[in-house]
Design an enzyme around this catalytic site. Structure first.
Site, short mmCIF file in Angstrom:
data_model
loop_
_atom_site.label_atom_id
_atom_site.label_comp_id
_atom_site.label_asym_id
_atom_site.label_seq_id
_atom_site.Cartn_x
_atom_site.Cartn_y
_atom_site.Cartn_z
N ARG A 14 0.52 -1.30 0.09
CA ARG A 14 -0.40 -0.40 -0.02
C ARG A 14 0.97 1.49 -0.09
O ARG A 14 0.64 2.31 -0.94
CB ARG A 14 -0.89 0.02 1.35
CG ARG A 14 -2.12 -0.98 0.99
CD ARG A 14 -2.97 -1.57 2.34
NE ARG A 14 -3.89 -1.77 1.95
CZ ARG A 14 -4.95 -2.18 2.78
NH1 ARG A 14 -4.79 -2.16 4.17
NH2 ARG A 14 -6.35 -3.42 2.95
N TYR A 24 -6.33 -0.58 -6.66
CA TYR A 24 -6.36 -2.23 -6.16
C TYR A 24 -4.59 -1.73 -4.96
O TYR A 24 -5.05 -0.91 -3.90
CB TYR A 24 -4.89 -2.78 -6.92
CG TYR A 24 -4.07 -2.53 -7.33
CD1 TYR A 24 -3.31 -1.18 -7.07
CD2 TYR A 24 -3.53 -2.63 -8.94
CE1 TYR A 24 -2.13 -0.28 -8.07
CE2 TYR A 24 -2.32 -2.17 -9.88
CZ TYR A 24 -1.37 -1.28 -9.20
OH TYR A 24 -0.57 -0.56 -9.21
N GLU A 25 -4.80 -3.65 -3.86
CA GLU A 25 -4.24 -3.19 -3.42
C GLU A 25 -5.38 -2.35 -1.64
O GLU A 25 -4.98 -1.47 -0.77
CB GLU A 25 -2.89 -2.32 -2.66
CG GLU A 25 -1.84 -3.06 -3.69
CD GLU A 25 -1.40 -4.75 -3.45
OE1 GLU A 25 -1.69 -5.26 -2.02
OE2 GLU A 25 -1.15 -5.29 -4.19
N GLY A 26 -6.70 -2.78 -1.89
CA GLY A 26 -7.56 -1.67 -1.30
C GLY A 26 -7.84 -0.72 -2.22
O GLY A 26 -7.41 0.00 -1.85
N GLN A 85 -9.76 2.39 2.47
CA GLN A 85 -7.96 3.52 2.88
C GLN A 85 -9.06 4.47 4.03
O GLN A 85 -8.58 4.40 5.31
CB GLN A 85 -7.47 3.88 2.69
CG GLN A 85 -6.74 2.84 1.35
CD GLN A 85 -5.80 1.38 1.17
OE1 GLN A 85 -5.34 1.98 2.47
NE2 GLN A 85 -6.04 0.17 0.56
#
Length: 596
Positions: A295, A439-441, A446
């Site tokens: 992230r 992506y990656e949350g 977040q």
């Protein structure tokens, strides 16, 4: 036109000047990496990025990846570039020397990542994911697994991925179905399908090491029943050479909006042999070691694209002739003035510049904390650094990628019609930047992480790692000097952040939807204040340099002017976010579901 020169002077500023007094102290374990050495490393990274990676960015986007007989082929030139990248040691930059890494500070590594992302984001994903996987393996795997796999991953001989998402579940990983059956020899047979796997298959490395989330037969339901497994594409032999296929195949590659030279794969595991990483049913904790690292790196992707977009826009704004300045011709010898003379173009360029410099300063602060978290000898300093990294990880990921996409879109706008066509190259930035917000949350996730997990953690301890230095700086800087308007602006914005924090804490206890409704605005508000703090510090340092005399007057003068623009034209957005947070969830949730 895709134009890029690494902003080395600004990088040295954030490395050697801005955070010299950051509260984390000197880190003895990293003392050998002085400014001369780090400058030399950055210069070499800039050369490699400019000469090797940038020329492949446009062609890689045009060609994309292809799936041939079950094997993914990367675009022409990528395999040779990857070989140069790994043989030059860039893949091992920040890794542990015990496994063949160079042990450089993260504050240097993140700047090298920025250059890679500026010149070729698709390429950067391959070594980037391997580095993230190595971090998870080092933190959670057995000594045997670490000793066998890490040296080859750190050297780049083998690469890595993270396999989370399935067709029916993305963020809600508690729904995943991939199975892991225990074997008598201590290994497991992994069976299931994963989608959206970046670098899931390619022709760059000899083997690909997948970190796969799966369920054991006795696993409880939900996220508490997920375990993490190391599953190689090819089963290695005892001597470390590549052995037979391990039942891991790419069944399709996604046809994407951007990052087309990065292979995004649908993966099938058919009784593939794997080994447990960490404890049974504790896979999410182990995977988050990788995800948190990723992230932060995804945030740097946003900054990298934002810088490349800015430089390309500046080049065009100086080259494109259109109309005359509103205050009179600035280039009377030419048939028209370059568009950089026009206020609205200046607005866009200054916004992009301020976004980049603010993100780079904040990113360097977080990277300093990463180094302190690992290397500080004082437990209190390590804890404070860890708290700051935890708090700022969602901010860096979401804020930097939001602003990177904003910069990419502004670059298209500066180019006008030429920006909308492929030949200019800047429309690629807009397409490539968009995925980083997902992506990656997703960035919404977040924001929920920030308000739902970080604000109240340990009775506000994470917040204190940020609030205290900002508050102390404001109190120490008050006065009637030239920085008075800036300090007053920062104090007002910080006050709005404090009030917003209290509002969310009070309402969220009674109704979680209130916190959810405020989350995105709150994350942006915190990010704006954090960048304001960075710009205020930068202005103070620059003012002192100019006052005492310097041969770099132009650099420090530009820093102050950029900071002034930020405080006058960007930081006031805090007020709007504060009002949105105060308004609460009512209007957001009022419309009945069937009415949409």
């Amino acid at each position: 036109m895709q134009v890029y020169e690494a902003p080395l002077r600004d990088m040295r500023f954030v490395l050697d000047e801005l955070w010299e007094e950051d509260g984390f102290g000197k880190l003895e374990a990293l003392e050998e990496f002085d400014s001369d050495l780090t400058s030399a490393i950055l210069e070499e990274a800039a050369k490699f990025s400019r000469e090797v990676l940038l020329p492949l960015n446009r062609s890689g986007d045009e060609e994309g990846c292809t799936l041939e007989n079950g094997v993914v082929r990367t675009p022409e030139g990528f395999k040779d570039a990857y070989k140069q990248f790994t043989e030059s040691g860039w893949s091992a930059l920040a890794s542990d020397p015990e496994y063949g890494g160079q042990g450089l500070p993260e504050r240097v590594n993140k700047l090298v990542e920025e250059m890679t992302c500026s010149t070729n984001l698709s390429f950067g994903l391959y070594p980037g994911l391997t580095h993230g996987g190595s971090i998870a393996i080092e933190a959670h795997a057995t000594e045997d697994l670490k000793n066998f796999y890490l040296p080859k991953m750190i050297s780049g001989e083998w690469s890595g991925t993270m396999c989370l998402t399935e067709a029916h579940c993305g963020t809600d990983l508690g729904l995943l179905r991939t199975k892991a059956d225990p074997q008598d020899d201590g290994s497991y047979k992994i069976s299931g399908a994963k989608i959206f796997i970046s670098a899931g298959d390619h022709d760059l490395s000899d083997n690909i090491i997948h970190l796969v989330l799966a369920r054991l037969p006795d696993a409880p339901k939900g996220v508490k029943g997920i375990s993490l497994f190391l599953v190689p594409k090819f089963l290695p032999k005892d001597d470390g050479s590549v052995g037979p296929s391990n039942g891991v195949t790419c069944t399709a590659i996604e046809h994407k909006m951007g990052i087309k030279a990065s292979a995004t794969c649908q993966m099938q595991f058919e009784e593939s042999t794997g080994w447990l990483v960490g404890e049974p049913h504790k896979g999410m904790a182990a995977m988050f070691t990788m995800m948190n690292a990723e992230r932060l790196s995804v945030g740097i992707q946003g900054l990298g694209i934002g810088e490349a977009a800015y430089q390309s826009a500046v080049w065009y704004a100086k080259d494109r002739l259109q109309g005359r300045s509103l205050s009179g011709a600035k280039h009377p010898d030419k048939p028209a003035d370059p568009i950089i003379v026009h206020p609205d173009v200046r607005r866009m360029l200054m916004t992009m510049r301020a976004n980049n410099e603010g993100c780079r300063m904040l990113g360097a602060w977080v990277a300093r904390a990463l180094d302190a978290e690992k290397h500080a000898t004082d437990p209190e300093v390590r804890q404070r650094a860890s708290d700051f990294v935890a708090l700022m990880t969602p901010v860096v990921k979401a804020l930097f990628t939001d602003l990177g996409h904003e910069n990419a879109n502004l670059a298209v706008q500066v180019y006008g019609g030429h920006g909308y066509i492929r030949e200019s190259g800047v429309e690629q930035y807009a397409r490539d930047a968009r995925i980083a917000m997902i992506y990656e949350g997703t960035n919404g996730i977040q924001a929920l992480d920030l308000v739902g997990r970080k604000l109240g953690a340990h009775t506000g301890r994470y917040l204190r790692s940020f609030f205290h230095p900002v508050s102390d700086f404001i109190e120490a800087s008050k006065g009637d000097g030239p920085m008075k308007p800036m300090i007053e602006g920062l104090e007002k914005a910080f006050g709005a952040l404090q009030l917003s924090t209290a509002t969310i804490a009070q309402r969220g206890l009674k109704d979680p939807e209130e916190a959810g409704a405020a989350a995105t605005e709150y994350l942006r508000l915190m990010g704006l204040v954090a960048m304001g703090y960075c710009f205020a510090r930068a202005t103070m340092i620059s003012g002192m340099k100019l006052a005492f005399g310097t041969e770099e007057k132009e650099f420090y003068d530009a820093k102050i002017k950029t900071a002034t623009f930020y405080f006058e034209r960007i930081l006031p957005q805090v007020s709007a976010h504060f009002l949105s947070i105060k308004a609460g969830k009512k209007s957001m949730m009022a419309l009945e579901e069937h009415a949409f």
